[in-house]
Design a protein around this motif. Sequence first.
Motif, PDB file in Angstrom:
ATOM      1  N   THR A  99      -8.855   4.552  -3.166  1.00 31.41           N
ATOM      2  CA  THR A  99      -9.935   5.452  -2.603  1.00 31.41           C
ATOM      3  C   THR A  99      -9.223   6.866  -2.464  1.00 31.41           C
ATOM      4  N   ASN A 140      -4.385   0.561  -2.213  1.00 31.13           N
ATOM      5  CA  ASN A 140      -3.958  -0.928  -1.297  1.00 31.13           C
ATOM      6  C   ASN A 140      -3.885  -1.951  -2.760  1.00 31.13           C
ATOM      7  N   SER A 141      -3.547  -3.036  -2.189  1.00 32.77           N
ATOM      8  CA  SER A 141      -3.255  -4.211  -3.088  1.00 32.77           C
ATOM      9  C   SER A 141      -2.815  -3.933  -4.280  1.00 32.77           C
ATOM     10  N   ASP A 146     -12.387   1.869 -13.183  1.00 32.30           N
ATOM     11  CA  ASP A 146     -12.661   0.229 -12.992  1.00 32.30           C
ATOM     12  C   ASP A 146     -11.628  -0.632 -12.720  1.00 32.30           C
ATOM     13  N   LYS A 181     -10.793  -0.041  -8.935  1.00 32.38           N
ATOM     14  CA  LYS A 181     -11.918   0.125  -8.185  1.00 32.38           C
ATOM     15  C   LYS A 181     -11.965  -0.898  -6.980  1.00 32.38           C
ATOM     16  N   GLY A 182     -12.303  -0.559  -5.710  1.00 32.90           N
ATOM     17  CA  GLY A 182     -11.930  -1.766  -4.620  1.00 32.90           C
ATOM     18  C   GLY A 182     -10.664  -1.757  -4.075  1.00 32.90           C
ATOM     19  N   ARG A 183      -9.761  -0.968  -4.576  1.00 30.03           N
ATOM     20  CA  ARG A 183      -8.346  -1.053  -4.327  1.00 30.03           C
ATOM     21  C   ARG A 183      -8.001   0.208  -3.899  1.00 30.03           C
ATOM     22  N   SER A 221       0.889  -1.293  -0.030  1.00 30.32           N
ATOM     23  CA  SER A 221       0.008   0.069  -0.029  1.00 30.32           C
ATOM     24  C   SER A 221       0.908   1.316  -0.065  1.00 30.32           C
TER      25      SER A 221
END
Length: 121
Positions: A65, A80-81, A58, A61-63, A17
Amino acid sequence: QVQLVESGGGSVQAGGSLRLSCVASGYSYCMGWFRQAPGKVREGVATIKGDGSTNVADSVKGRFTISKDNAKPTLYLQMNSLKPEDTATYYCAAGGWGPCTVTSAPFLNSRGQGTQVTVSL
């Protein structure tokens, strides 16, 4: 135009991260991040409007912010990730009342000098 100064880039292994910061000299309704890897076109990553609503690509997304602190004012990108394909120079951008989408991020009125993010296996 506002002045933007990014920080927080670096080298990290895949799965790690980083948090990017961008200090702005003033307020902008639309702020965002875009990135550019060598030999590739600029890619919008995320934007945030004055009302706090966000848009995220996309591909992240999800990683990733996006957030901001209006009091400072400072823009953040929590990543992250991380993957090797996230390796790029990341730029902070800011604009006025025009479109504030991921696609428009690379074309906003002001941009910072960029900060390098390198993700290795």
